[in-house]
Design an enzyme around this catalytic site. Structure first.
Site, PDB file in Angstrom:
ATOM      1  N   HIS A  73      -4.111  50.757  30.937  1.00  0.00           N
ATOM      2  CA  HIS A  73      -3.115  51.068  31.983  1.00  0.00           C
ATOM      3  C   HIS A  73      -3.478  52.366  32.705  1.00  0.00           C
ATOM      4  O   HIS A  73      -3.342  53.449  32.155  1.00  0.00           O
ATOM      5  CB  HIS A  73      -1.720  51.198  31.364  1.00  0.00           C
ATOM      6  CG  HIS A  73      -0.625  51.325  32.363  1.00  0.00           C
ATOM      7  ND1 HIS A  73       0.465  50.475  32.405  1.00  0.00           N
ATOM      8  CD2 HIS A  73      -0.423  52.198  33.378  1.00  0.00           C
ATOM      9  CE1 HIS A  73       1.266  50.819  33.390  1.00  0.00           C
ATOM     10  NE2 HIS A  73       0.755  51.881  34.000  1.00  0.00           N
ATOM     11  N   HIS A  75      -3.701  54.146  36.995  1.00  0.00           N
ATOM     12  CA  HIS A  75      -3.531  54.010  38.452  1.00  0.00           C
ATOM     13  C   HIS A  75      -4.709  54.729  39.109  1.00  0.00           C
ATOM     14  O   HIS A  75      -4.655  55.933  39.347  1.00  0.00           O
ATOM     15  CB  HIS A  75      -2.206  54.626  38.905  1.00  0.00           C
ATOM     16  CG  HIS A  75      -1.010  53.936  38.335  1.00  0.00           C
ATOM     17  ND1 HIS A  75      -0.185  53.117  39.092  1.00  0.00           N
ATOM     18  CD2 HIS A  75      -0.512  53.909  37.074  1.00  0.00           C
ATOM     19  CE1 HIS A  75       0.782  52.635  38.310  1.00  0.00           C
ATOM     20  NE2 HIS A  75       0.604  53.104  37.085  1.00  0.00           N
ATOM     21  N   GLN A 168       5.059  49.603  43.913  1.00  0.00           N
ATOM     22  CA  GLN A 168       5.613  50.917  43.531  1.00  0.00           C
ATOM     23  C   GLN A 168       7.050  51.129  44.030  1.00  0.00           C
ATOM     24  O   GLN A 168       7.873  51.724  43.347  1.00  0.00           O
ATOM     25  CB  GLN A 168       4.707  52.028  44.092  1.00  0.00           C
ATOM     26  CG  GLN A 168       5.214  53.450  43.923  1.00  0.00           C
ATOM     27  CD  GLN A 168       5.065  53.974  42.499  1.00  0.00           C
ATOM     28  OE1 GLN A 168       3.966  54.280  42.054  1.00  0.00           O
ATOM     29  NE2 GLN A 168       6.170  54.055  41.770  1.00  0.00           N
ATOM     30  N   HIS A 226       5.686  47.248  34.840  1.00  0.00           N
ATOM     31  CA  HIS A 226       6.246  48.555  34.473  1.00  0.00           C
ATOM     32  C   HIS A 226       7.704  48.287  34.110  1.00  0.00           C
ATOM     33  O   HIS A 226       8.506  47.957  34.982  1.00  0.00           O
ATOM     34  CB  HIS A 226       6.190  49.526  35.657  1.00  0.00           C
ATOM     35  CG  HIS A 226       4.851  50.149  35.887  1.00  0.00           C
ATOM     36  ND1 HIS A 226       3.747  49.429  36.236  1.00  0.00           N
ATOM     37  CD2 HIS A 226       4.454  51.451  35.800  1.00  0.00           C
ATOM     38  CE1 HIS A 226       2.715  50.255  36.358  1.00  0.00           C
ATOM     39  NE2 HIS A 226       3.120  51.484  36.108  1.00  0.00           N
ATOM     40  N   GLU A 229      10.762  52.129  32.426  1.00  0.00           N
ATOM     41  CA  GLU A 229      10.116  53.451  32.319  1.00  0.00           C
ATOM     42  C   GLU A 229      11.126  54.506  32.748  1.00  0.00           C
ATOM     43  O   GLU A 229      11.060  55.067  33.847  1.00  0.00           O
ATOM     44  CB  GLU A 229       8.856  53.528  33.189  1.00  0.00           C
ATOM     45  CG  GLU A 229       8.076  54.820  32.949  1.00  0.00           C
ATOM     46  CD  GLU A 229       6.938  55.030  33.937  1.00  0.00           C
ATOM     47  OE1 GLU A 229       6.755  54.197  34.842  1.00  0.00           O
ATOM     48  OE2 GLU A 229       6.243  56.059  33.812  1.00  0.00           O
ATOM     49  N   ASP A 325      -2.264  55.942  31.938  1.00  0.00           N
ATOM     50  CA  ASP A 325      -1.370  55.804  33.079  1.00  0.00           C
ATOM     51  C   ASP A 325      -1.927  56.592  34.263  1.00  0.00           C
ATOM     52  O   ASP A 325      -2.202  56.033  35.310  1.00  0.00           O
ATOM     53  CB  ASP A 325       0.064  56.263  32.744  1.00  0.00           C
ATOM     54  CG  ASP A 325       1.091  55.764  33.729  1.00  0.00           C
ATOM     55  OD1 ASP A 325       0.782  54.808  34.477  1.00  0.00           O
ATOM     56  OD2 ASP A 325       2.205  56.311  33.759  1.00  0.00           O
ATOM     57  N   TRP A 331       2.002  62.499  38.954  1.00  0.00           N
ATOM     58  CA  TRP A 331       2.843  62.294  37.773  1.00  0.00           C
ATOM     59  C   TRP A 331       2.298  62.987  36.538  1.00  0.00           C
ATOM     60  O   TRP A 331       3.034  63.316  35.628  1.00  0.00           O
ATOM     61  CB  TRP A 331       2.996  60.788  37.497  1.00  0.00           C
ATOM     62  CG  TRP A 331       3.724  60.093  38.598  1.00  0.00           C
ATOM     63  CD1 TRP A 331       5.084  60.020  38.746  1.00  0.00           C
ATOM     64  CD2 TRP A 331       3.150  59.385  39.703  1.00  0.00           C
ATOM     65  NE1 TRP A 331       5.375  59.312  39.893  1.00  0.00           N
ATOM     66  CE2 TRP A 331       4.228  58.913  40.490  1.00  0.00           C
ATOM     67  CE3 TRP A 331       1.845  59.104  40.113  1.00  0.00           C
ATOM     68  CZ2 TRP A 331       4.029  58.168  41.661  1.00  0.00           C
ATOM     69  CZ3 TRP A 331       1.654  58.380  41.271  1.00  0.00           C
ATOM     70  CH2 TRP A 331       2.736  57.920  42.028  1.00  0.00           C
TER      71      TRP A 331
END
Ligand code: FE2
Length: 428
Positions: A73, A75, A168, A226, A229, A325, A331
């Site tokens: 996982h 991005h 998103q 997702h 979360e 992630d 983030w």
């Protein structure tokens, strides 16, 4: 008897041949052969001693030889953008989404491709040869998606990349988003994503999960959502995903990512849910580095860890893998792509310090990740593609404790990278 000539011979390997088996062996990799236009090199032999010569021969000196790490996982479209256009000072998910909204206004094909490939190279040099990346498909231009699909092709000779269509801003957050998801499916994404807890209403969230399963059947794709979360103990889309997986009979092709709210559910509900989850064969992905920093931000004390129930899922025999992630993005501003960092954080945050538990955390960044990604032919065995790594470690515990250097990365039968461990010299 003539001795065989191989492409690569590894001597004295402490081979992790299965999640529960280690043996000292030599490993031989065949010379390349071409079939259907593709060149492949496979594991030709594994034995206590192999007679033969090779273009490259490595004496591994009883160090650990493992299947490659699997990053299940990440991005890649936002990787390496931390601080652009500004730093996430609150450290929250929602400030991260605002910053990414601003940063993605200046996204270009070259920008995404350059950062994605730089990140994949960082990962591969540390033994990661299988990656699942989400691509944000909330922008009408689909720039991130086009870029990552091109990257998937550009790196395929040394790394396998799966691309997820990730909405998103929610599938129903804007009228155009459903069309963008369908467009992404037609463009050839491997996996369909979702974000039900970020849809405008609970009903939209439930509907989005149903729609994702509908698309998965229609287009024959994997699912990675997702899911929950958030620290909200009332965020309960996991039960919807579980119900759909049971009804559609698709459990092993479905992944629930994050599920951090599961850590906040009351125990009566959590234990009921665990029983349902055992029926589903769902895959879970926890991202302990970012979960521990992003969640619990609205708590005072006691402050929640904000990580899903990794240990309890593992104890029930449910497949759990681990991911970063994010690497240096709005983030999560840290991260180097080292899966042993991820496994080490899981050991700590999930309190998995028993020896079998530490081994399990290693398996979560190798075999379990391969299961999540539905990879065929993962692992080191005769006849399989020659993908393996050599670590400066004697076992899984040693590898995680010292975040051991990956000394050699062999991808599709070729030596891809060599790294020397740091050396300390005491000065008298
Ligand atoms: Fe994510």
């Amino acid at each position: 008897m003539t001795s065989q000539n191989y492409e690569l011979l590894l001597r004295r390997c402490k081979l992790l041949s299965a999640p529960d088996r280690t043996e000292i062996v030599d490993i031989a990799i065949s010379a390349p052969c071409t079939a259907n236009g593709t060149v492949s090199r496979t594991i030709a032999a594994i034995a206590s001693h192999i007679d033969g010569t090779a273009a490259i021969e490595l004496d591994v000196q009883n160090q650990l030889v493992s299947p490659p790490f699997v990053e299940s996982h990440i991005h890649l479209d936002s990787a390496l953008t931390a601080g652009e256009p500004r730093w996430n000072e609150s450290g929250t998910l929602f400030e991260g989404i605002e910053i990414w909204h601003d940063r993605k206004q200046t996204l270009s094909l070259e920008d995404v491709k350059q950062r994605a490939i730089a990140t994949l190279k960082q990962q591969a040099a540390q033994g990661v040869l299988f990656v699942r990346s989400h691509a944000d498909v909330s922008e009408a231009s689909l720039t991130a998606l086009v870029a990552l699909l091109e990257v998937r092709e550009d790196v395929k000779d040394w790394l396998t990349l799966q691309v997820v269509a990730f909405p998103q801003d929610g599938i129903y957050g804007s009228p155009k988003n459903q069309d963008l998801m369908e467009e992404a499916l037609k463009m050839g994404v491997d996996v369909i994503g979702g974000i039900p807890h970020y849809e405008l209403t609970r009903e939209d969230g439930v509907n989005s999960v149903h729609q994702i399963f509908k698309w998965a059947e229609q287009y024959d794709r994997l699912i990675d959502i997702h899911c929950d979360e958030i620290d909200d103990d009332q965020s309960r889309f996991l039960e919807v995903v579980a119900a759909c997986a049971i009804r559609h009979g698709m459990g092993s092709r479905v992944t629930a990512s994050h599920t951090t709210a599961f850590g906040s559910y009351n125990n009566a509900y959590a234990f009921k849910l665990l029983g349902f989850l055992q029926r589903t064969q769902l895959n879970f992905i926890a991202n302990p580095l970012i979960n521990i920093t992003l969640q619990g931000r609205t708590d005072t004390y006691p402050k929640r860890r904000g990580v899903t129930r990794v240990k309890e899922l593992w104890q029930q025999g449910i497949n759990v893998s681990l991911g970063h992630d994010c690497i240096q993005d709005p983030w999560y501003s840290l991260g180097t792509g080292n899966m042993l960092d991820v496994a080490s954080m899981a050991v700590h945050v999930c309190q998995m310090t028993g020896m079998a538990e530490i081994d399990a955390c290693y398996n979560m960044v190798t075999w379990n990740g391969a299961k999540t990604l539905n990879l065929e032919e993962y692992g080191i065995a005769v006849g399989k593609p020659a993908n393996l790594i050599v670590l400066d470690a004697c076992d899984r515990y040693d590898a995680i404790r010292r975040r051991a250097t990956v000394r050699h990365v062999i991808s599709q039968g070729k030596l891809l990278t060599k790294t020397s461990p740091a050396e300390v010299t005491w000065q008298e």
